[in-house]
Design a protein around this motif. Structure first.
Motif, PDB file in Angstrom:
ATOM      1  N   GLY A 103     -25.908  13.115   1.507  1.00 26.21           N
ATOM      2  CA  GLY A 103     -26.402  11.984   0.724  1.00 26.21           C
ATOM      3  C   GLY A 103     -25.288  11.183   0.080  1.00 26.21           C
ATOM      4  O   GLY A 103     -25.316   9.943   0.098  1.00 26.21           O
ATOM      5  N   ILE A 104     -24.304  11.868  -0.482  1.00 21.91           N
ATOM      6  CA  ILE A 104     -23.184  11.169  -1.115  1.00 21.91           C
ATOM      7  C   ILE A 104     -22.345  10.457  -0.057  1.00 21.91           C
ATOM      8  O   ILE A 104     -21.875   9.327  -0.282  1.00 21.91           O
ATOM      9  CB  ILE A 104     -22.337  12.153  -1.935  1.00 21.91           C
ATOM     10  N   ALA A 105     -22.153  11.075   1.099  1.00 21.94           N
ATOM     11  CA  ALA A 105     -21.399  10.425   2.175  1.00 21.94           C
ATOM     12  C   ALA A 105     -22.072   9.116   2.580  1.00 21.94           C
ATOM     13  O   ALA A 105     -21.392   8.092   2.804  1.00 21.94           O
ATOM     14  CB  ALA A 105     -21.269  11.360   3.375  1.00 21.94           C
ATOM     15  N   ARG A 106     -23.398   9.123   2.658  1.00 20.57           N
ATOM     16  CA  ARG A 106     -24.106   7.880   3.000  1.00 20.57           C
ATOM     17  C   ARG A 106     -23.896   6.818   1.920  1.00 20.57           C
ATOM     18  O   ARG A 106     -23.734   5.633   2.228  1.00 20.57           O
ATOM     19  CB  ARG A 106     -25.600   8.166   3.184  1.00 20.57           C
ATOM     20  N   SER A 107     -23.897   7.234   0.674  1.00 19.52           N
ATOM     21  CA  SER A 107     -23.693   6.262  -0.413  1.00 19.52           C
ATOM     22  C   SER A 107     -22.283   5.682  -0.369  1.00 19.52           C
ATOM     23  O   SER A 107     -22.075   4.517  -0.713  1.00 19.52           O
ATOM     24  CB  SER A 107     -23.955   6.920  -1.776  1.00 19.52           C
ATOM     25  N   ILE A 108     -21.325   6.481   0.054  1.00 20.39           N
ATOM     26  CA  ILE A 108     -19.943   5.984   0.167  1.00 20.39           C
ATOM     27  C   ILE A 108     -19.836   4.962   1.290  1.00 20.39           C
ATOM     28  O   ILE A 108     -19.169   3.924   1.150  1.00 20.39           O
ATOM     29  CB  ILE A 108     -18.969   7.159   0.383  1.00 20.39           C
ATOM     30  N   VAL A 109     -20.504   5.241   2.394  1.00 22.92           N
ATOM     31  CA  VAL A 109     -20.519   4.268   3.500  1.00 22.92           C
ATOM     32  C   VAL A 109     -21.115   2.941   3.024  1.00 22.92           C
ATOM     33  O   VAL A 109     -20.585   1.854   3.324  1.00 22.92           O
ATOM     34  CB  VAL A 109     -21.303   4.828   4.705  1.00 22.92           C
ATOM     35  N   ARG A 110     -22.209   2.998   2.260  1.00 20.51           N
ATOM     36  CA  ARG A 110     -22.813   1.768   1.735  1.00 20.51           C
ATOM     37  C   ARG A 110     -21.855   1.051   0.782  1.00 20.51           C
ATOM     38  O   ARG A 110     -21.741  -0.177   0.813  1.00 20.51           O
ATOM     39  CB  ARG A 110     -24.124   2.095   1.017  1.00 20.51           C
ATOM     40  N   ALA A 111     -21.175   1.830  -0.063  1.00 18.50           N
ATOM     41  CA  ALA A 111     -20.222   1.225  -0.996  1.00 18.50           C
ATOM     42  C   ALA A 111     -19.072   0.555  -0.243  1.00 18.50           C
ATOM     43  O   ALA A 111     -18.619  -0.533  -0.617  1.00 18.50           O
ATOM     44  CB  ALA A 111     -19.682   2.290  -1.954  1.00 18.50           C
ATOM     45  N   GLN A 112     -18.603   1.191   0.824  1.00 20.76           N
ATOM     46  CA  GLN A 112     -17.504   0.614   1.605  1.00 20.76           C
ATOM     47  C   GLN A 112     -17.917  -0.677   2.297  1.00 20.76           C
ATOM     48  O   GLN A 112     -17.090  -1.581   2.484  1.00 20.76           O
ATOM     49  CB  GLN A 112     -17.003   1.636   2.630  1.00 20.76           C
ATOM     50  N   SER A 113     -19.198  -0.806   2.628  1.00 21.98           N
ATOM     51  CA  SER A 113     -19.671  -2.047   3.242  1.00 21.98           C
ATOM     52  C   SER A 113     -19.615  -3.205   2.246  1.00 21.98           C
ATOM     53  O   SER A 113     -19.658  -4.376   2.643  1.00 21.98           O
ATOM     54  CB  SER A 113     -21.101  -1.878   3.767  1.00 21.98           C
ATOM     55  N   ARG A 114     -19.505  -2.888   0.953  1.00 33.00           N
ATOM     56  CA  ARG A 114     -19.390  -3.896  -0.105  1.00 33.00           C
ATOM     57  C   ARG A 114     -17.958  -4.011  -0.626  1.00 33.00           C
ATOM     58  O   ARG A 114     -17.717  -4.641  -1.653  1.00 33.00           O
ATOM     59  CB  ARG A 114     -20.339  -3.554  -1.242  1.00 33.00           C
ATOM     60  N   GLY A 115     -17.023  -3.367   0.084  1.00 34.36           N
ATOM     61  CA  GLY A 115     -15.618  -3.517  -0.254  1.00 34.36           C
ATOM     62  C   GLY A 115     -15.035  -2.457  -1.159  1.00 34.36           C
ATOM     63  O   GLY A 115     -13.852  -2.519  -1.509  1.00 34.36           O
ATOM     64  N   TYR A 116     -15.818  -1.451  -1.535  1.00 33.11           N
ATOM     65  CA  TYR A 116     -15.318  -0.394  -2.413  1.00 33.11           C
ATOM     66  C   TYR A 116     -14.597   0.694  -1.623  1.00 33.11           C
ATOM     67  O   TYR A 116     -14.865   0.915  -0.446  1.00 33.11           O
ATOM     68  CB  TYR A 116     -16.464   0.237  -3.200  1.00 33.11           C
ATOM     69  N   CYS A 117     -13.693   1.362  -2.274  1.00 37.64           N
ATOM     70  CA  CYS A 117     -12.917   2.536  -1.797  1.00 37.64           C
ATOM     71  C   CYS A 117     -12.542   2.443  -0.313  1.00 37.64           C
ATOM     72  O   CYS A 117     -12.884   3.339   0.467  1.00 37.64           O
ATOM     73  CB  CYS A 117     -13.650   3.831  -2.090  1.00 37.64           C
ATOM     74  N   PRO A 118     -11.835   1.375   0.092  1.00 36.96           N
ATOM     75  CA  PRO A 118     -11.455   1.243   1.501  1.00 36.96           C
ATOM     76  C   PRO A 118     -10.523   2.383   1.933  1.00 36.96           C
ATOM     77  O   PRO A 118      -9.670   2.832   1.176  1.00 36.96           O
ATOM     78  CB  PRO A 118     -10.727  -0.108   1.539  1.00 36.96           C
ATOM     79  N   GLY A 119     -10.724   2.828   3.165  1.00 34.32           N
ATOM     80  CA  GLY A 119      -9.854   3.859   3.723  1.00 34.32           C
ATOM     81  C   GLY A 119     -10.224   5.281   3.349  1.00 34.32           C
ATOM     82  O   GLY A 119      -9.654   6.238   3.886  1.00 34.32           O
ATOM     83  N   VAL A 120     -11.176   5.466   2.447  1.00 37.05           N
ATOM     84  CA  VAL A 120     -11.593   6.808   2.037  1.00 37.05           C
ATOM     85  C   VAL A 120     -12.490   7.408   3.112  1.00 37.05           C
ATOM     86  O   VAL A 120     -13.375   6.734   3.645  1.00 37.05           O
ATOM     87  CB  VAL A 120     -12.337   6.756   0.684  1.00 37.05           C
ATOM     88  N   ASP A 121     -12.256   8.664   3.448  1.00 36.56           N
ATOM     89  CA  ASP A 121     -13.109   9.360   4.407  1.00 36.56           C
ATOM     90  C   ASP A 121     -14.406   9.741   3.690  1.00 36.56           C
ATOM     91  O   ASP A 121     -14.383  10.570   2.767  1.00 36.56           O
ATOM     92  CB  ASP A 121     -12.403  10.625   4.910  1.00 36.56           C
ATOM     93  N   PRO A 122     -15.553   9.167   4.069  1.00 30.07           N
ATOM     94  CA  PRO A 122     -16.800   9.426   3.336  1.00 30.07           C
ATOM     95  C   PRO A 122     -17.181  10.895   3.265  1.00 30.07           C
ATOM     96  O   PRO A 122     -17.613  11.384   2.220  1.00 30.07           O
ATOM     97  CB  PRO A 122     -17.844   8.618   4.117  1.00 30.07           C
ATOM     98  N   ARG A 123     -17.026  11.594   4.362  1.00 29.47           N
ATOM     99  CA  ARG A 123     -17.424  13.005   4.393  1.00 29.47           C
ATOM    100  C   ARG A 123     -16.526  13.852   3.479  1.00 29.47           C
ATOM    101  O   ARG A 123     -17.027  14.662   2.686  1.00 29.47           O
ATOM    102  CB  ARG A 123     -17.359  13.522   5.823  1.00 29.47           C
ATOM    103  N   LEU A 124     -15.227  13.672   3.594  1.00 26.76           N
ATOM    104  CA  LEU A 124     -14.307  14.455   2.766  1.00 26.76           C
ATOM    105  C   LEU A 124     -14.491  14.148   1.290  1.00 26.76           C
ATOM    106  O   LEU A 124     -14.468  15.046   0.436  1.00 26.76           O
ATOM    107  CB  LEU A 124     -12.858  14.187   3.190  1.00 26.76           C
ATOM    108  N   ALA A 125     -14.662  12.874   0.977  1.00 29.80           N
ATOM    109  CA  ALA A 125     -14.869  12.493  -0.417  1.00 29.80           C
ATOM    110  C   ALA A 125     -16.161  13.100  -0.962  1.00 29.80           C
ATOM    111  O   ALA A 125     -16.206  13.588  -2.099  1.00 29.80           O
ATOM    112  CB  ALA A 125     -14.896  10.974  -0.546  1.00 29.80           C
ATOM    113  N   ALA A 126     -17.215  13.083  -0.150  1.00 25.36           N
ATOM    114  CA  ALA A 126     -18.491  13.675  -0.573  1.00 25.36           C
ATOM    115  C   ALA A 126     -18.353  15.176  -0.797  1.00 25.36           C
ATOM    116  O   ALA A 126     -18.888  15.726  -1.769  1.00 25.36           O
ATOM    117  CB  ALA A 126     -19.563  13.386   0.472  1.00 25.36           C
ATOM    118  N   GLU A 127     -17.633  15.841   0.086  1.00 23.62           N
ATOM    119  CA  GLU A 127     -17.416  17.283  -0.083  1.00 23.62           C
ATOM    120  C   GLU A 127     -16.645  17.564  -1.369  1.00 23.62           C
ATOM    121  O   GLU A 127     -16.941  18.536  -2.087  1.00 23.62           O
ATOM    122  CB  GLU A 127     -16.667  17.851   1.120  1.00 23.62           C
ATOM    123  N   ALA A 128     -15.661  16.724  -1.679  1.00 22.93           N
ATOM    124  CA  ALA A 128     -14.876  16.911  -2.908  1.00 22.93           C
ATOM    125  C   ALA A 128     -15.746  16.705  -4.145  1.00 22.93           C
ATOM    126  O   ALA A 128     -15.627  17.449  -5.133  1.00 22.93           O
ATOM    127  CB  ALA A 128     -13.696  15.941  -2.918  1.00 22.93           C
TER     128      ALA A 128
END
Length: 203
Positions: free
Chosen positions: A136-161
């Motif tokens: 769920g958090i990985a999906r939210s990161i992907v949505r955030a990146q589509s709006r220009g947030y946290c570019p270059g961050v790996d969504p899965r790794l960030a969600a796991e962290a």
């Protein structure tokens, strides 16, 4: 618990006493330090009463873990469905859902977390418990990146962290008899702020 072990009214009372005793002891002492003898003594029951429903304390823990997973899923769905549209509020609501579920299911979380370190089967159970919030958090990161947030961050790794942070912080603050002295609101706000800032930033 097997179908044939569905309890009578008296059996339900026995089972509730065993569950209450096990939850109290595991939350206070941890799963690895709590013995079956401790549980039945605290419950005022015999070992035979325990074995009417579970083969071992590990079987009891697995039963709890599945209940926890269902409850956590339901809370997350409700939180997502009722959350405001702004990202900070959504993160705060999701953080509160995680914290409150962990607190209410403290024995399960402590037990599975500790047993996962020494038991391959429970390592899989722990991974299963963590997978839904991670996804769920990985999906939210992907949505955030589509709006220009946290570019270059790996969504899965960030969600796991983020999930690892949530779980470890909950464990540190709530396990081993510390739950009664914790400031829930301060902990929730701290976790939510770190979670929000880790995603919603731009270069």
């Amino acid at each position: 618990m097997s179908e044939e072990a569905r309890p009578t009214k008296r059996g339900r009372e026995t089972l509730e006493a065993i569950h209450a005793a096990a939850r109290k002891l595991i939350a206070e002492k941890g799963f690895l330090k709590t013995t079956l003898s401790d549980i039945v003594k605290e419950a005022g029951k015999s070992p035979a009463s325990f074995y009417n429903y579970y083969d071992s304390k590990e079987a009891l823990l697995e039963h709890w873990a599945r209940q926890f997973q269902d409850e956590a899923r339901e809370r997350l769905l409700i939180a997502e469905a009722t959350a405001p549209t702004d990202a900070r509020s959504r993160v705060r609501i999701a953080t509160r859902a995680h914290w409150e579920t962990y607190r209410e299911r403290l024995a399960e979380m402590v037990g599975v977390y500790q047993l996962a370190m020494v038991n391959d089967e429970f390592a899989k159970v722990w991974d299963s418990l963590c997978e839904e919030p991670v996804a769920g958090i990985a999906r939210s990161i992907v949505r955030a990146q589509s709006r220009g947030y946290c570019p270059g961050v790996d969504p899965r790794l960030a969600a796991e962290a983020i999930v690892a942070m949530l779980n470890q912080f909950c464990y540190e603050k709530l396990a081993n008899g510390r739950a009664a002295t914790v400031d829930d609101e301060a902990c929730i706000e701290t976790l939510a702020d770190i979670w929000f800032r880790s995603i919603y930033w731009k270069p």
